[in-house]
Design a protein around this motif. Structure first.
Motif, PDB file in Angstrom:
ATOM      1  N   ALA A  75       0.833  -1.209   0.000  1.00 57.99           N
ATOM      2  CA  ALA A  75       0.000   0.000   0.000  1.00 57.99           C
ATOM      3  C   ALA A  75       0.865   1.254   0.000  1.00 57.99           C
ATOM      4  CB  ALA A  75      -0.904   0.009   1.219  1.00 57.99           C
ATOM      5  N   PHE A  76       0.302   2.354  -0.503  1.00 54.68           N
ATOM      6  CA  PHE A  76       0.936   3.661  -0.305  1.00 54.68           C
ATOM      7  C   PHE A  76       0.608   4.104   1.121  1.00 54.68           C
ATOM      8  CE2 PHE A  76       0.496   8.388  -0.526  1.00 54.68           C
ATOM      9  CZ  PHE A  76       1.820   8.700  -0.754  1.00 54.68           C
ATOM     10  N   CYS A  77      -0.678   4.285   1.384  1.00 60.10           N
ATOM     11  CA  CYS A  77      -1.099   4.640   2.740  1.00 60.10           C
ATOM     12  C   CYS A  77      -2.608   4.463   2.815  1.00 60.10           C
ATOM     13  CB  CYS A  77      -0.707   6.082   3.060  1.00 60.10           C
ATOM     14  SG  CYS A  77      -1.373   6.703   4.612  1.00 60.10           S
ATOM     15  N   SER A  78      -3.062   3.775   3.857  1.00 59.63           N
ATOM     16  CA  SER A  78      -4.484   3.436   3.942  1.00 59.63           C
ATOM     17  C   SER A  78      -5.278   4.423   4.788  1.00 59.63           C
ATOM     18  CB  SER A  78      -4.636   2.021   4.504  1.00 59.63           C
ATOM     19  OG  SER A  78      -4.029   1.950   5.781  1.00 59.63           O
ATOM     20  N   GLY A  79      -4.665   5.581   5.138  1.00 58.90           N
ATOM     21  CA  GLY A  79      -5.403   6.575   5.914  1.00 58.90           C
ATOM     22  C   GLY A  79      -5.262   6.360   7.407  1.00 58.90           C
ATOM     23  N   GLN A  80      -6.146   6.983   8.162  1.00 61.11           N
ATOM     24  CA  GLN A  80      -6.052   6.920   9.623  1.00 61.11           C
ATOM     25  C   GLN A  80      -6.165   5.491  10.136  1.00 61.11           C
ATOM     26  OE1 GLN A  80      -5.439   9.254  12.029  1.00 61.11           O
ATOM     27  NE2 GLN A  80      -5.570   7.592  13.516  1.00 61.11           N
ATOM     28  N   ASP A  81      -5.268   5.127  11.056  1.00 59.49           N
ATOM     29  CA  ASP A  81      -5.372   3.855  11.771  1.00 59.49           C
ATOM     30  C   ASP A  81      -6.446   4.025  12.836  1.00 59.49           C
ATOM     31  OD1 ASP A  81      -5.061   1.617  13.388  1.00 59.49           O
ATOM     32  OD2 ASP A  81      -2.894   1.523  12.993  1.00 59.49           O
ATOM     33  N   LEU A  82      -7.586   3.364  12.632  1.00 59.32           N
ATOM     34  CA  LEU A  82      -8.724   3.585  13.539  1.00 59.32           C
ATOM     35  C   LEU A  82      -8.434   3.059  14.945  1.00 59.32           C
ATOM     36  CD1 LEU A  82     -11.622   2.886  11.022  1.00 59.32           C
ATOM     37  CD2 LEU A  82     -10.845   5.110  11.883  1.00 59.32           C
ATOM     38  N   LYS A  83      -7.445   2.175  15.051  1.00 55.01           N
ATOM     39  CA  LYS A  83      -7.063   1.671  16.379  1.00 55.01           C
ATOM     40  C   LYS A  83      -6.344   2.752  17.192  1.00 55.01           C
ATOM     41  CE  LYS A  83      -4.894  -2.233  15.048  1.00 55.01           C
ATOM     42  NZ  LYS A  83      -5.192  -2.455  13.622  1.00 55.01           N
ATOM     43  N   ASP A  84      -5.819   3.775  16.489  1.00 58.61           N
ATOM     44  CA  ASP A  84      -5.021   4.803  17.165  1.00 58.61           C
ATOM     45  C   ASP A  84      -5.887   5.937  17.727  1.00 58.61           C
ATOM     46  OD1 ASP A  84      -2.246   5.402  17.815  1.00 58.61           O
ATOM     47  OD2 ASP A  84      -2.525   7.222  16.613  1.00 58.61           O
ATOM     48  N   VAL A  85      -7.152   6.028  17.254  1.00 60.04           N
ATOM     49  CA  VAL A  85      -8.065   7.042  17.826  1.00 60.04           C
ATOM     50  C   VAL A  85      -9.374   6.357  18.201  1.00 60.04           C
ATOM     51  CG1 VAL A  85      -7.187   9.045  16.568  1.00 60.04           C
ATOM     52  CG2 VAL A  85      -8.942   7.642  15.508  1.00 60.04           C
ATOM     53  N   GLY A  86      -9.900   6.700  19.346  1.00 55.99           N
ATOM     54  CA  GLY A  86     -11.178   6.133  19.758  1.00 55.99           C
ATOM     55  C   GLY A  86     -12.323   6.811  19.012  1.00 55.99           C
TER      56      GLY A  86
END
Lengths: 257, 258
Positions: free
Chosen positions: A59-70
């Motif tokens: 991948a290039f970048c899949s966007g925000q890691d949802l595990k990192d923000v509640g």
């Protein structure tokens, strides 16, 4: 020094590789900060004359890691603290910045590619405004850049419908400088970055200043900026070298000074 | 030619050029620097070769504040007896135009110094601010007064209370700076402008400054009277005779400052 990226300088090209392949290079605060610091480091390094941002793995970048923000996080503050400093650093950078989009660029990963000056994409890459699918809006300056690049009509389609587009479609929309087959990927990226790194770096920075300023100022203000830009360019060693090479009928050897 | 420890000075084509010269501490203003600055400004004010004064900082900043170490241990009585701002206030008595060229940061005392100038040129990357509040104090050399007179109460309070840094765009929006110039050309463009003003009839330039300064503080009626007296006064100058004759004779005037 960096936890989530690889940073490497070779022959005038600084390469910033997003390096969280297991999560498709999803953004965490650490990754936002690492990219910001790396762009700043490259901006301040006189040996660097071109910056490449790419992703490790598929991948290039899949966007925000949802595990990192509640889910209950204040997303406004997440943007102000994590993303905005990063895109500001790229926006301010006076060296040419290439997004080498090796794979999917989703959500804020798409935004990161838009913040760069050039986009070279692999035929394996794709772009998606994933935000709408979870009821959010494109962020990290996405909708500042996208209408300027491809117009309001196509921006509206991509942002509202959230359909994934292929590299071919991205090229038709005018998003890409180059679409590259995966066999030649590294060679093509290196060749393009090498070409930019051999150019008059200061003049490129001044061109970037004028283009970016043109969106926000009046015609007369623009003309004044243009006069500043040409005055500054006329004081560079590269201008002197360019003129001399023209007279000598040889190729100029620009030093980026 | 500089005979100073904390500043450098020179005169170029009618422009008295002053550079704050403590770049290793972002030109933090100490008492010695203020003394040198004020005495140079007074000297330039009396010097016929100087028509306009330009003030800037060497290195990455205009001035990033006052020297905190110098005052950290001072008691109120120490400060009262030292009366350090009395010297500072003399800068406002300078009769010739003072143009500030703000490269980089103008913070705290550095921002107050910039606000003490008649006009300000800055760069797109200049930043301004009053961080004093973060140290439990506040501006003491005219910051609350000058900023409020320029921006108005509501905007001034926002910056003074938060201590945050104001961008160059905000500064130009509120009329704190006259022009934003590419950083590489700040001094060149400021000097071009200063030399242009230096060629104007000096007495008119001087009395215009005096009248405009009064407009900030006087009631309109008093200000109008003050202006009129200065307007009449210029009719006793040789430059007025020369300026009007040249206009009638369709030639360029030769002003002498008399």
């Amino acid at each position: 020094m960096y936890e989530t990226i690889l940073y490497n300088v070779d022959q005038g090209v600084a390469t910033i590789t997003l390096n969280r392949p297991d999560s498709l290079n999803a953004f965490t605060k650490q990754l936002n900060d690492d990219v910001r610091k790396a762009v700043k480091q490259a901006s301040g390094d006189s040996d660097v004359r071109c910056i490449v941002i790419t992703g490790a793995g598929r991948a290039f970048c899949s966007g925000q890691d949802l595990k990192d923000v509640g889910e209950s996080a204040d997303f406004g503050e997440v943007l102000r603290n994590n993303y905005h400093p990063m895109v500001r650093e790229i926006e301010r950078c006076e060296k040419p910045v290439i997004a080498a989009v090796n794979g999917v660029a989703a959500g804020a990963g798409f935004s990161l590619a838009l913040a760069c000056d050039f986009r070279i994409a692999s035929e394996k890459s794709s772009f998606i405004q994933a935000f709408i699918h979870i009821g959010l809006v494109p962020d990290a300056a996405n909708l500042y850049y996208l209408p300027k690049l491809i117009g309001e009509a196509k921006t509206m389609e991509l942002a509202v419908l959230g359909d994934k587009i292929s590299a071919e479609t991205a090229q038709q929309y005018g998003l890409l400088t180059k679409l590259v087959s995966s066999d030649n990927w590294e060679d093509e990226v290196n060749a393009f970055a090498g070409r930019l790194a051999a150019m008059p770096t200061k003049a490129i920075g001044l061109i970037k200043r004028s283009i970016k300023a043109s969106w926000n100022i009046t015609f007369d203000e623009y003309l004044e900026k243009e006069a500043y830009g040409q005055r500054i360019a006329g004081l560079t060693d590269d201008f002197e070298e360019g003129v001399q090479a023209f007279i000598d009928k040889r190729k100029p050897a620009f030093q980026g000074k | 030619m500089s005979k100073f420890e904390f500043i450098e000075t020179t005169i170029i084509d009618g422009v008295g050029f002053i550079e704050l010269n403590r770049p290793e501490v972002l030109n933090a203003i100490n008492r010695g620097m203020v003394s040198e600055l004020v005495s140079t400004m007074k000297e330039f004010d009396r010097d016929d070769h100087v028509k306009v004064i330009v003030l800037t900082g060497k290195g990455r900043a205009f001035a990033a504040g006052a020297d905190i170490d110098e005052m950290a241990q001072d008691s109120p009585i120490d400060l009262e007896l030292l009366d350090q701002f009395a010297e500072w206030d003399q800068m406002l008595q300078v009769k010739k135009p003072v143009i500030g060229a703000v490269n980089g940061f103008a913070l705290g005392g550095g921002f107050e110094l910039a606000l003490s100038c008649d006009m300000l040129f800055a760069t797109e990357t200049s930043q301004f601010g009053f961080p004093e509040v973060n140290l439990g104090v506040m501006p003491g050399a005219g910051g609350t007064q000058h900023l409020t007179k320029i921006m108005g109460k509501k905007k001034a309070l926002e910056w003074l209370w938060t201590g945050e840094k104001m961008s160059a765009d905000e500064a130009i929006h509120y009329g704190i700076v006259n022009r934003l110039i590419a950083p590489e050309l700040l001094i060149e463009e400021t000097m071009k402008f200063a030399k242009k003003v230096a060629k104007q009839p000096p007495l008119a330039v001087r009395l215009i400054k005096e009248s405009v300064d009064k407009a900030v503080d006087y009631p309109l009626d008093e200000g109008m009277k003050f202006e009129r007296k200065n307007f009449y006064l210029l009719f006793s100058s040789e430059d007025q005779t020369e300026g009007m004759n040249a206009f009638i004779e369709k030639r360029k005037p030769q002003f002498k400052g008399k």
